[in-house]
Design a protein around this motif. Structure first.
Motif, PDB file in Angstrom:
ATOM      1  N   VAL A 182       0.496  40.986  25.742  1.00 17.14           N
ATOM      2  CA  VAL A 182       1.680  41.030  24.879  1.00 17.14           C
ATOM      3  C   VAL A 182       1.366  40.433  23.508  1.00 17.14           C
ATOM      4  CG1 VAL A 182       4.037  40.153  24.568  1.00 17.14           C
ATOM      5  CG2 VAL A 182       3.304  41.006  26.803  1.00 17.14           C
ATOM      6  N   LYS A 183       0.594  39.346  23.504  1.00 18.00           N
ATOM      7  CA  LYS A 183       0.249  38.690  22.238  1.00 18.00           C
ATOM      8  C   LYS A 183      -0.727  39.530  21.423  1.00 18.00           C
ATOM      9  CE  LYS A 183      -0.020  35.314  19.226  1.00 18.00           C
ATOM     10  NZ  LYS A 183       1.121  35.027  18.308  1.00 18.00           N
ATOM     11  N   TYR A 184      -1.669  40.161  22.094  1.00 19.36           N
ATOM     12  CA  TYR A 184      -2.690  40.956  21.398  1.00 19.36           C
ATOM     13  C   TYR A 184      -2.648  42.399  21.911  1.00 19.36           C
ATOM     14  CZ  TYR A 184      -4.350  36.240  20.396  1.00 19.36           C
ATOM     15  OH  TYR A 184      -4.424  34.922  19.986  1.00 19.36           O
ATOM     16  N   PRO A 185      -1.644  43.180  21.489  1.00 20.20           N
ATOM     17  CA  PRO A 185      -1.444  44.544  22.009  1.00 20.20           C
ATOM     18  C   PRO A 185      -2.571  45.514  21.690  1.00 20.20           C
ATOM     19  CG  PRO A 185      -0.015  44.118  20.119  1.00 20.20           C
ATOM     20  CD  PRO A 185      -0.621  42.804  20.502  1.00 20.20           C
ATOM     21  N   ARG A 186      -3.500  45.077  20.854  1.00 20.68           N
ATOM     22  CA  ARG A 186      -4.664  45.931  20.581  1.00 20.68           C
ATOM     23  C   ARG A 186      -5.442  46.188  21.870  1.00 20.68           C
ATOM     24  NH1 ARG A 186      -9.715  44.369  16.508  1.00 20.68           N
ATOM     25  NH2 ARG A 186     -10.991  46.218  16.940  1.00 20.68           N
ATOM     26  N   PHE A 187      -5.387  45.224  22.773  1.00 19.50           N
ATOM     27  CA  PHE A 187      -6.048  45.350  24.073  1.00 19.50           C
ATOM     28  C   PHE A 187      -4.983  45.514  25.158  1.00 19.50           C
ATOM     29  CE2 PHE A 187      -8.753  42.724  21.357  1.00 19.50           C
ATOM     30  CZ  PHE A 187      -9.945  43.438  21.408  1.00 19.50           C
ATOM     31  N   SER A 188      -5.326  46.221  26.220  1.00 18.58           N
ATOM     32  CA  SER A 188      -4.356  46.505  27.277  1.00 18.58           C
ATOM     33  C   SER A 188      -4.367  45.427  28.353  1.00 18.58           C
ATOM     34  CB  SER A 188      -4.675  47.854  27.917  1.00 18.58           C
ATOM     35  OG  SER A 188      -5.876  47.778  28.670  1.00 18.58           O
ATOM     36  N   PHE A 189      -3.377  45.522  29.234  1.00 17.24           N
ATOM     37  CA  PHE A 189      -3.344  44.652  30.405  1.00 17.24           C
ATOM     38  C   PHE A 189      -4.627  44.814  31.209  1.00 17.24           C
ATOM     39  CE2 PHE A 189      -2.656  43.993  34.900  1.00 17.24           C
ATOM     40  CZ  PHE A 189      -1.934  42.810  34.959  1.00 17.24           C
ATOM     41  N   GLY A 190      -5.079  46.056  31.353  1.00 16.72           N
ATOM     42  CA  GLY A 190      -6.305  46.323  32.106  1.00 16.72           C
ATOM     43  C   GLY A 190      -7.511  45.624  31.523  1.00 16.72           C
ATOM     44  N   ASP A 191      -7.602  45.574  30.186  1.00 16.61           N
ATOM     45  CA  ASP A 191      -8.719  44.888  29.530  1.00 16.61           C
ATOM     46  C   ASP A 191      -8.733  43.407  29.879  1.00 16.61           C
ATOM     47  OD1 ASP A 191      -9.507  47.242  28.266  1.00 16.61           O
ATOM     48  OD2 ASP A 191      -8.192  46.878  26.552  1.00 16.61           O
ATOM     49  N   PHE A 192      -7.572  42.768  29.733  1.00 10.53           N
ATOM     50  CA  PHE A 192      -7.491  41.335  29.996  1.00 10.53           C
ATOM     51  C   PHE A 192      -7.588  41.024  31.486  1.00 10.53           C
ATOM     52  CE2 PHE A 192      -5.400  41.319  25.751  1.00 10.53           C
ATOM     53  CZ  PHE A 192      -6.266  40.439  25.131  1.00 10.53           C
ATOM     54  N   ASN A 193      -7.092  41.938  32.318  1.00 11.66           N
ATOM     55  CA  ASN A 193      -7.217  41.758  33.765  1.00 11.66           C
ATOM     56  C   ASN A 193      -8.688  41.758  34.175  1.00 11.66           C
ATOM     57  OD1 ASN A 193      -5.501  41.813  36.387  1.00 11.66           O
ATOM     58  ND2 ASN A 193      -7.095  43.318  36.780  1.00 11.66           N
ATOM     59  N   PHE A 194      -9.452  42.697  33.619  1.00 13.11           N
ATOM     60  CA  PHE A 194     -10.878  42.769  33.924  1.00 13.11           C
ATOM     61  C   PHE A 194     -11.592  41.502  33.446  1.00 13.11           C
ATOM     62  CE2 PHE A 194     -15.283  43.977  33.092  1.00 13.11           C
ATOM     63  CZ  PHE A 194     -15.627  44.589  34.292  1.00 13.11           C
ATOM     64  N   ALA A 195     -11.223  41.006  32.272  1.00  9.95           N
ATOM     65  CA  ALA A 195     -11.864  39.810  31.727  1.00  9.95           C
ATOM     66  C   ALA A 195     -11.579  38.578  32.585  1.00  9.95           C
ATOM     67  CB  ALA A 195     -11.382  39.570  30.295  1.00  9.95           C
ATOM     68  N   LEU A 196     -10.309  38.378  32.960  1.00 11.54           N
ATOM     69  CA  LEU A 196      -9.945  37.202  33.752  1.00 11.54           C
ATOM     70  C   LEU A 196     -10.578  37.242  35.132  1.00 11.54           C
ATOM     71  CD1 LEU A 196      -8.262  34.619  34.250  1.00 11.54           C
ATOM     72  CD2 LEU A 196      -6.421  36.101  35.067  1.00 11.54           C
ATOM     73  N   PHE A 197     -10.486  38.386  35.799  1.00 12.19           N
ATOM     74  CA  PHE A 197     -11.020  38.473  37.156  1.00 12.19           C
ATOM     75  C   PHE A 197     -12.549  38.426  37.166  1.00 12.19           C
ATOM     76  CE2 PHE A 197      -7.191  40.479  39.553  1.00 12.19           C
ATOM     77  CZ  PHE A 197      -6.480  39.312  39.319  1.00 12.19           C
ATOM     78  N   SER A 198     -13.181  38.887  36.099  1.00 10.66           N
ATOM     79  CA  SER A 198     -14.634  38.751  35.997  1.00 10.66           C
ATOM     80  C   SER A 198     -15.014  37.275  35.886  1.00 10.66           C
ATOM     81  CB  SER A 198     -15.161  39.520  34.779  1.00 10.66           C
ATOM     82  OG  SER A 198     -14.942  40.909  34.935  1.00 10.66           O
ATOM     83  N   LEU A 199     -14.186  36.523  35.170  1.00 12.58           N
ATOM     84  CA  LEU A 199     -14.396  35.071  35.071  1.00 12.58           C
ATOM     85  C   LEU A 199     -14.274  34.420  36.444  1.00 12.58           C
ATOM     86  CD1 LEU A 199     -14.821  32.588  33.238  1.00 12.58           C
ATOM     87  CD2 LEU A 199     -12.341  32.495  32.949  1.00 12.58           C
ATOM     88  N   LEU A 200     -13.339  34.898  37.248  1.00 14.50           N
ATOM     89  CA  LEU A 200     -13.162  34.349  38.598  1.00 14.50           C
ATOM     90  C   LEU A 200     -14.393  34.624  39.468  1.00 14.50           C
ATOM     91  CD1 LEU A 200      -9.432  35.132  39.482  1.00 14.50           C
ATOM     92  CD2 LEU A 200     -10.434  32.979  38.707  1.00 14.50           C
ATOM     93  N   ILE A 201     -15.040  35.754  39.250  1.00 21.41           N
ATOM     94  CA  ILE A 201     -16.258  36.057  40.005  1.00 21.41           C
ATOM     95  C   ILE A 201     -17.362  35.060  39.644  1.00 21.41           C
ATOM     96  CG2 ILE A 201     -18.076  37.780  40.389  1.00 21.41           C
ATOM     97  CD1 ILE A 201     -15.964  39.938  40.011  1.00 21.41           C
ATOM     98  N   LEU A 202     -17.443  34.678  38.384  1.00 25.09           N
ATOM     99  CA  LEU A 202     -18.406  33.656  37.968  1.00 25.09           C
ATOM    100  C   LEU A 202     -18.087  32.320  38.634  1.00 25.09           C
ATOM    101  CD1 LEU A 202     -18.777  34.415  34.137  1.00 25.09           C
ATOM    102  CD2 LEU A 202     -20.363  34.999  35.994  1.00 25.09           C
ATOM    103  N   VAL A 203     -16.795  32.031  38.792  1.00 22.77           N
ATOM    104  CA  VAL A 203     -16.384  30.809  39.494  1.00 22.77           C
ATOM    105  C   VAL A 203     -16.864  30.861  40.945  1.00 22.77           C
ATOM    106  CG1 VAL A 203     -14.400  29.489  40.353  1.00 22.77           C
ATOM    107  CG2 VAL A 203     -14.395  30.381  38.010  1.00 22.77           C
TER     108      VAL A 203
END
Length: 220
Positions: free
Chosen positions: A46-67
């Motif tokens: 919502v804050k950065y509509p240039r990127f989609s929910f899918g983009d940020f979802n992939f980024a966050l969950f990829s971070l969780l895989i590193l965890v």
């Protein structure tokens, strides 16, 4: 396990992802707040509509895989990297379903209809999670991260899941405060709200119905 069996399992798990993505899309369309698990990525979208929910979802969950890698170390199995595929599928399926609902004009205009969308979201999500679990194939990074902490540090999976959800909820609130000076996000498009509370309770309760239903349909 035969190739045919593997194909059946992962096809079934993918069908589960379809339902989960549709459930998230209905929650987004309700404009009453998304679940705690999706609050962080939705706030960024919502804050950065240039990127989609899918983009940020992939980024966050990829971070969780590193965890998971950091927590499990040598116990982390390379096949678990299939989470990345499930993660990408979920995020971009949500984008497609949100686009489709908007394109079809399925934007609720009344409060009653918005609550109906939340109810639909909970039912569809519960069914999707039940199918995903029954397939015993890939799982989403959020659940895999909870499983990693449970294996490494002990405790019950359910209790650790609550801790993780609460942690993500707190992070979502902090992001809303930083971005909009409001705990719930912008008033015209709230990140968190009554829908967040409803989904936190309703999805688990509905799975008591969808789990035995899916067990009759999906058998491995």
């Amino acid at each position: 396990m035969s190739f045919k069996e593997i194909l059946r399992r992962y096809s079934t798990a993918t069908a589960g992802l379809l339902f989960i993505a549709l459930g998230i899309a209905f929650a987004v369309q309700s404009n009453l707040g998304v679940s705690a698990l999706n609050g962080v990525q939705y706030a960024f979208a919502v804050k950065y509509p240039r990127f989609s929910f899918g983009d940020f979802n992939f980024a966050l969950f990829s971070l969780l895989i590193l965890v998971q890698l950091a927590v499990l170390r040598k116990e982390f199995k390379w096949i678990d990297l299939l989470q990345l595929v499930a993660n990408a599928l979920l995020g971009y399926l949500v984008d497609i379903f949100v686009w489709a609902l908007n394109h079809l004009g399925m934007v609720p205009g009344t409060l009653e209809l918005r609550f109906f969308y939340i109810l639909v979201s909970c039912i569809v999500t519960a069914f999707g999670v039940s199918v995903e679990v029954a397939a015993k194939a890939w799982m989403l990074p959020a659940e895999m991260t909870v499983n990693a902490f449970t294996r490494a540090f002990g405790g019950k999976f359910g209790n650790n899941k609550v801790i993780m959800d609460c942690t993500l909820l707190v992070i979502s609130c902090i992001l809303c405060l930083v971005f909009w000076k409001n705990l719930l996000g912008p008033s015209e498009q709230p990140i968190l709200g009554i829908g967040t509370l409803v989904s936190a309770v309703a999805v688990g309760l509905m799975m008591r119905v969808t789990d035995p239903l899916v067990a009759k349909i999906v058998k491995f």
